[in-house]
Write a protein that holds these residues in place. Structure first.
Motif, PDB file in Angstrom:
ATOM      1  N   VAL A   3     -54.122 -41.726 121.718  1.00  0.00           N
ATOM      2  CA  VAL A   3     -54.667 -41.537 123.268  1.00  0.00           C
ATOM      3  C   VAL A   3     -55.423 -42.936 123.532  1.00  0.00           C
ATOM      4  CG1 VAL A   3     -56.478 -40.343 124.702  1.00  0.00           C
ATOM      5  CG2 VAL A   3     -55.410 -39.135 123.101  1.00  0.00           C
ATOM      6  N   VAL A   4     -55.068 -43.655 124.900  1.00  0.00           N
ATOM      7  CA  VAL A   4     -55.569 -44.940 125.179  1.00  0.00           C
ATOM      8  C   VAL A   4     -56.319 -45.101 126.363  1.00  0.00           C
ATOM      9  CG1 VAL A   4     -53.758 -46.285 123.931  1.00  0.00           C
ATOM     10  CG2 VAL A   4     -53.471 -45.668 126.236  1.00  0.00           C
ATOM     11  N   ASP A   5     -57.346 -45.544 126.481  1.00  0.00           N
ATOM     12  CA  ASP A   5     -58.337 -45.404 127.644  1.00  0.00           C
ATOM     13  C   ASP A   5     -58.919 -46.834 127.827  1.00  0.00           C
ATOM     14  OD1 ASP A   5     -59.615 -42.948 129.502  1.00  0.00           O
ATOM     15  OD2 ASP A   5     -60.907 -45.038 129.370  1.00  0.00           O
ATOM     16  N   ARG A   6     -58.863 -47.266 129.089  1.00  0.00           N
ATOM     17  CA  ARG A   6     -59.442 -48.711 129.116  1.00  0.00           C
ATOM     18  C   ARG A   6     -61.284 -48.598 129.101  1.00  0.00           C
ATOM     19  NH1 ARG A   6     -57.540 -48.261 135.552  1.00  0.00           N
ATOM     20  NH2 ARG A   6     -59.360 -46.651 136.428  1.00  0.00           N
ATOM     21  N   GLU A   7     -61.764 -47.480 129.221  1.00  0.00           N
ATOM     22  CA  GLU A   7     -63.278 -47.408 129.044  1.00  0.00           C
ATOM     23  C   GLU A   7     -63.466 -47.630 127.635  1.00  0.00           C
ATOM     24  OE1 GLU A   7     -65.606 -47.356 131.233  1.00  0.00           O
ATOM     25  OE2 GLU A   7     -63.697 -46.974 133.108  1.00  0.00           O
ATOM     26  N   ARG A   8     -64.742 -48.197 127.374  1.00  0.00           N
ATOM     27  CA  ARG A   8     -65.271 -48.284 125.816  1.00  0.00           C
ATOM     28  C   ARG A   8     -65.617 -47.154 125.131  1.00  0.00           C
ATOM     29  NH1 ARG A   8     -69.947 -52.842 126.844  1.00  0.00           N
ATOM     30  NH2 ARG A   8     -70.191 -51.280 128.579  1.00  0.00           N
ATOM     31  N   GLN A   9     -65.522 -45.956 125.756  1.00  0.00           N
ATOM     32  CA  GLN A   9     -65.626 -44.616 125.278  1.00  0.00           C
ATOM     33  C   GLN A   9     -65.020 -43.468 125.805  1.00  0.00           C
ATOM     34  OE1 GLN A   9     -70.511 -44.572 126.067  1.00  0.00           O
ATOM     35  NE2 GLN A   9     -70.237 -43.575 123.822  1.00  0.00           N
ATOM     36  N   GLY A  10     -64.583 -42.617 125.236  1.00  0.00           N
ATOM     37  CA  GLY A  10     -63.730 -41.420 125.530  1.00  0.00           C
ATOM     38  C   GLY A  10     -64.713 -40.363 126.112  1.00  0.00           C
ATOM     39  N   VAL A  70     -59.951 -35.887 118.176  1.00  0.00           N
ATOM     40  CA  VAL A  70     -60.042 -36.672 117.003  1.00  0.00           C
ATOM     41  C   VAL A  70     -60.192 -35.841 115.757  1.00  0.00           C
ATOM     42  CG1 VAL A  70     -61.444 -38.392 115.595  1.00  0.00           C
ATOM     43  CG2 VAL A  70     -61.259 -38.558 117.977  1.00  0.00           C
ATOM     44  N   GLY A  71     -60.681 -34.739 115.744  1.00  0.00           N
ATOM     45  CA  GLY A  71     -60.767 -33.837 114.666  1.00  0.00           C
ATOM     46  C   GLY A  71     -59.530 -33.011 114.236  1.00  0.00           C
ATOM     47  N   ALA A  72     -58.911 -32.943 115.370  1.00  0.00           N
ATOM     48  CA  ALA A  72     -57.286 -32.320 115.290  1.00  0.00           C
ATOM     49  C   ALA A  72     -56.406 -33.266 114.666  1.00  0.00           C
ATOM     50  CB  ALA A  72     -56.881 -31.829 116.516  1.00  0.00           C
ATOM     51  N   GLY A  73     -56.867 -34.786 114.596  1.00  0.00           N
ATOM     52  CA  GLY A  73     -56.020 -35.603 114.066  1.00  0.00           C
ATOM     53  C   GLY A  73     -55.356 -36.673 114.949  1.00  0.00           C
ATOM     54  N   ALA A  74     -55.820 -36.410 116.413  1.00  0.00           N
ATOM     55  CA  ALA A  74     -55.173 -37.498 117.462  1.00  0.00           C
ATOM     56  C   ALA A  74     -55.994 -38.709 117.132  1.00  0.00           C
ATOM     57  CB  ALA A  74     -55.619 -36.847 118.745  1.00  0.00           C
ATOM     58  N   VAL A  75     -55.216 -39.917 117.414  1.00  0.00           N
ATOM     59  CA  VAL A  75     -55.911 -41.353 117.389  1.00  0.00           C
ATOM     60  C   VAL A  75     -56.502 -41.706 118.776  1.00  0.00           C
ATOM     61  CG1 VAL A  75     -55.588 -43.738 116.920  1.00  0.00           C
ATOM     62  CG2 VAL A  75     -54.476 -42.037 115.340  1.00  0.00           C
ATOM     63  N   LEU A  76     -57.751 -42.026 118.775  1.00  0.00           N
ATOM     64  CA  LEU A  76     -58.271 -42.387 119.932  1.00  0.00           C
ATOM     65  C   LEU A  76     -58.521 -43.846 119.901  1.00  0.00           C
ATOM     66  CD1 LEU A  76     -59.471 -42.177 123.009  1.00  0.00           C
ATOM     67  CD2 LEU A  76     -61.788 -41.344 121.739  1.00  0.00           C
ATOM     68  N   ARG A  77     -57.996 -44.667 121.065  1.00  0.00           N
ATOM     69  CA  ARG A  77     -58.056 -46.218 121.213  1.00  0.00           C
ATOM     70  C   ARG A  77     -58.809 -46.585 122.497  1.00  0.00           C
ATOM     71  NH1 ARG A  77     -53.193 -48.917 120.872  1.00  0.00           N
ATOM     72  NH2 ARG A  77     -54.507 -50.894 120.391  1.00  0.00           N
ATOM     73  N   THR A  78     -60.111 -46.911 122.470  1.00  0.00           N
ATOM     74  CA  THR A  78     -60.649 -47.057 123.963  1.00  0.00           C
ATOM     75  C   THR A  78     -60.607 -48.611 124.041  1.00  0.00           C
ATOM     76  OG1 THR A  78     -62.935 -47.391 122.772  1.00  0.00           O
ATOM     77  CG2 THR A  78     -62.276 -45.192 123.615  1.00  0.00           C
ATOM     78  N   GLY A  79     -60.906 -49.265 125.271  1.00  0.00           N
ATOM     79  CA  GLY A  79     -60.709 -50.643 125.383  1.00  0.00           C
ATOM     80  C   GLY A  79     -59.499 -51.068 125.840  1.00  0.00           C
ATOM     81  N   VAL A  80     -58.378 -50.178 125.901  1.00  0.00           N
ATOM     82  CA  VAL A  80     -57.095 -50.638 126.052  1.00  0.00           C
ATOM     83  C   VAL A  80     -56.719 -50.051 127.325  1.00  0.00           C
ATOM     84  CG1 VAL A  80     -54.767 -49.994 124.977  1.00  0.00           C
ATOM     85  CG2 VAL A  80     -56.867 -49.793 123.475  1.00  0.00           C
ATOM     86  N   THR A  81     -56.156 -51.325 128.085  1.00  0.00           N
ATOM     87  CA  THR A  81     -55.617 -51.143 129.345  1.00  0.00           C
ATOM     88  C   THR A  81     -54.226 -51.202 129.447  1.00  0.00           C
ATOM     89  OG1 THR A  81     -57.419 -52.189 130.181  1.00  0.00           O
ATOM     90  CG2 THR A  81     -55.654 -52.124 131.750  1.00  0.00           C
ATOM     91  N   VAL A  82     -53.525 -50.140 130.076  1.00  0.00           N
ATOM     92  CA  VAL A  82     -52.080 -50.014 130.277  1.00  0.00           C
ATOM     93  C   VAL A  82     -51.475 -51.232 131.393  1.00  0.00           C
ATOM     94  CG1 VAL A  82     -49.947 -48.736 130.787  1.00  0.00           C
ATOM     95  CG2 VAL A  82     -51.781 -47.941 128.976  1.00  0.00           C
ATOM     96  N   THR A  83     -50.886 -52.052 131.214  1.00  0.00           N
ATOM     97  CA  THR A  83     -50.603 -53.174 132.255  1.00  0.00           C
ATOM     98  C   THR A  83     -49.309 -52.849 133.141  1.00  0.00           C
ATOM     99  OG1 THR A  83     -49.791 -54.447 130.759  1.00  0.00           O
ATOM    100  CG2 THR A  83     -52.122 -54.802 131.228  1.00  0.00           C
ATOM    101  N   ALA A  84     -48.280 -52.150 132.140  1.00  0.00           N
ATOM    102  CA  ALA A  84     -46.829 -52.130 133.061  1.00  0.00           C
ATOM    103  C   ALA A  84     -46.126 -51.188 132.188  1.00  0.00           C
ATOM    104  CB  ALA A  84     -46.290 -53.540 132.960  1.00  0.00           C
ATOM    105  N   TRP A  85     -44.924 -50.613 132.751  1.00  0.00           N
ATOM    106  CA  TRP A  85     -43.841 -50.076 131.976  1.00  0.00           C
ATOM    107  C   TRP A  85     -42.867 -51.137 131.640  1.00  0.00           C
ATOM    108  CZ3 TRP A  85     -43.787 -44.463 131.581  1.00  0.00           C
ATOM    109  CH2 TRP A  85     -44.877 -44.031 132.490  1.00  0.00           C
ATOM    110  N   ALA A  86     -42.363 -51.045 130.250  1.00  0.00           N
ATOM    111  CA  ALA A  86     -41.363 -52.061 129.643  1.00  0.00           C
ATOM    112  C   ALA A  86     -40.154 -51.105 129.790  1.00  0.00           C
ATOM    113  CB  ALA A  86     -41.895 -52.773 128.350  1.00  0.00           C
ATOM    114  N   ALA A  87     -40.207 -49.829 129.742  1.00  0.00           N
ATOM    115  CA  ALA A  87     -39.143 -49.081 129.878  1.00  0.00           C
ATOM    116  C   ALA A  87     -39.464 -47.574 130.019  1.00  0.00           C
ATOM    117  CB  ALA A  87     -38.153 -48.960 128.321  1.00  0.00           C
TER     118      ALA A  87
END
Length: 406
Positions: free
Chosen positions: A35-42, A73-90
């Motif tokens: 999971v990615v999110d541009r905010e600093r916290q989920g 997170v407890g189920a095993g998903a990876v959470l990464r904050t401060g990440v902005t999706v900028t474009a589709w490459a494919a």
């Protein structure tokens, strides 16, 4: 230098819908779920909502957000904050940027859970000066709760939906008197007890059939000019105004990916399995229907996880679908595509007007699929649900399904 990675499922957006989807996928063991999110916290918007109403009695927004993050997170998903999706490459590849640098992430399935936002004063085309003291409800929540900023002394709240009454509570906790709630509709759109409590115990009037015609003041807001439906105008002195409601999906990523959009919701068009028209791309939560409560989108996230898991296992994707179209006073319906293999478990609709004794009529190519008198009157800007049993009678080779409210 851009780093490239591959995951099984990439979820864009760490609000309640995205986190619930990730939790459901991770606990089922589908592989690497990120999971990615541009905010600093989920946690999404609930992080800024200090009031209750999130889950069990007494659960505040921040506590609810913490539970959503912990579940994923407890189920095993990876959470990464401060990440902005900028474009589709494919079709299933997204470019991102973060303090770690540039990354290109390819997934077997992509889930868009980018949520919704309120339209600010400028987008609502409210004329006047540009003074300080003008907020949306979201801006107010962030200013008061995380930052403890000083707001003002006397406010007008524009909007009488539940979010407008929540803004009233936030202002009172910040020590701001509320002069009035203003709505363009003939009455408020909140539960009756909520409105009575505000009017009788708090002394806050609800001014109906009125709009803000102008903001006044230089440097700092000094008041608002209201226009009533009958043409009368009135001046209300205040140093703060809060525009609430009028949510729109945060749909830029969906649009840039060329996804089919629904003209009613203004979000991606999806079927009952949250599938867009792009193979392997799902959408869930308030990017589909701005804006439903957190508990609603959490339920959607759990359902979307099941649909994504089935796709990863079987690889099935619909080759055709039938669009659902609404007529006024209905504003939108979601889901808004019907596919033969996934009729869905029901539909959410919203009306833009009050309809006291509504009859729902659903047709296709002149053939009536469903007609029913609703048990309650339809309230402007509040959702209502319709069961999906009629969807089995839709001809997937036919024209659009029309949904009307008489």
């Amino acid at each position: 230098m851009r780093r490239e990675r591959i995951v099984d499922v990439l979820v864009v957006g760490a609000g309640p819908a995205g986190l619930a989807t990730a939790a459901g996928l991770a606990v089922a063991g589908v592989g690497e779920v990120e999971v990615v999110d541009r905010e600093r916290q989920g946690g999404g918007v609930p992080r800024h909502c200090a009031h209750g109403g999130f889950g069990p009695p007494g659960t505040t927004g921040p506590r609810f957000a913490e539970r959503c993050v912990a579940a994923a997170v407890g189920a095993g998903a990876v959470l990464r904050t401060g990440v902005t999706v900028t474009a589709w490459a494919a079709p299933l590849t997204l470019d991102t940027t973060s303090p770690r640098g540039l990354e290109r992430i390819t997934a077997r399935a992509v889930v868009l859970a980018t949520g919704a936002r309120e339209r600010p004063r400028a987008a609502r085309l409210v004329p006047g000066t540009r003074p300080a003291g003008v907020f949306t409800a979201g801006e107010l929540q962030q200013a008061v709760h995380p930052h403890g900023s000083r707001i003002g002394t006397r406010a007008v709240v524009v909007g009488a939906e539940p979010v407008g009454f929540a803004a009233l509570d936030t202002l009172r906790r910040a020590g701001v008197a509320v002069a009035a709630l203003v709505t363009e509709h003939p009455r408020h759109q909140a539960p009756r007890a909520r409105a009575l409590e505000a009017r009788l115990r708090r002394g806050v009037p609800v001014l109906t059939d009125a709009t803000v015609a102008e903001l006044l003041g230089r440097g700092r807001l000094s008041g608002v000019r209201l226009r009533h439906r009958d043409g009368r105008t009135a001046y209300v002195a205040c140093d703060t105004v809060v525009f609430t409601g009028d949510f729109v999906p945060d749909h830029e990523l969906a649009r840039s990916g060329g996804l089919l959009m629904d003209r009613g919701t203004r979000g991606p068009a999806v079927d009952g399995a949250f599938r867009t028209d792009a193979r392997g791309v799902f959408a869930v939560g308030n990017v589909l229907h701005a804006a439903e409560p957190a508990r609603t989108v959490v339920r959607e996230g759990a359902l979307a996880a099941t649909a994504v898991r089935r796709y990863l296992r079987d690889g099935d994707w619909p080759s055709a679908s039938v669009p659902l179209r609404v007529t006024a006073p209905l504003g939108w319906i979601a889901p808004n595509r019907l596919t033969q293999d996934e009729p869905g478990d029901g539909f959410t609709l919203r009306t833009t007007e009050f309809v006291p004794r509504p009859t729902l009529v659903i047709t296709q190519d002149g053939r009536v699929l469903h007609r029913a008198r609703l048990r309650r009157g339809a309230v402007a800007n509040r959702p209502f649900r319709v069961a999906g049993g009629w969807a089995a009678r839709v001809d997937v080779a036919g024209g659009a399904v029309r949904v009307s409210l008489g």
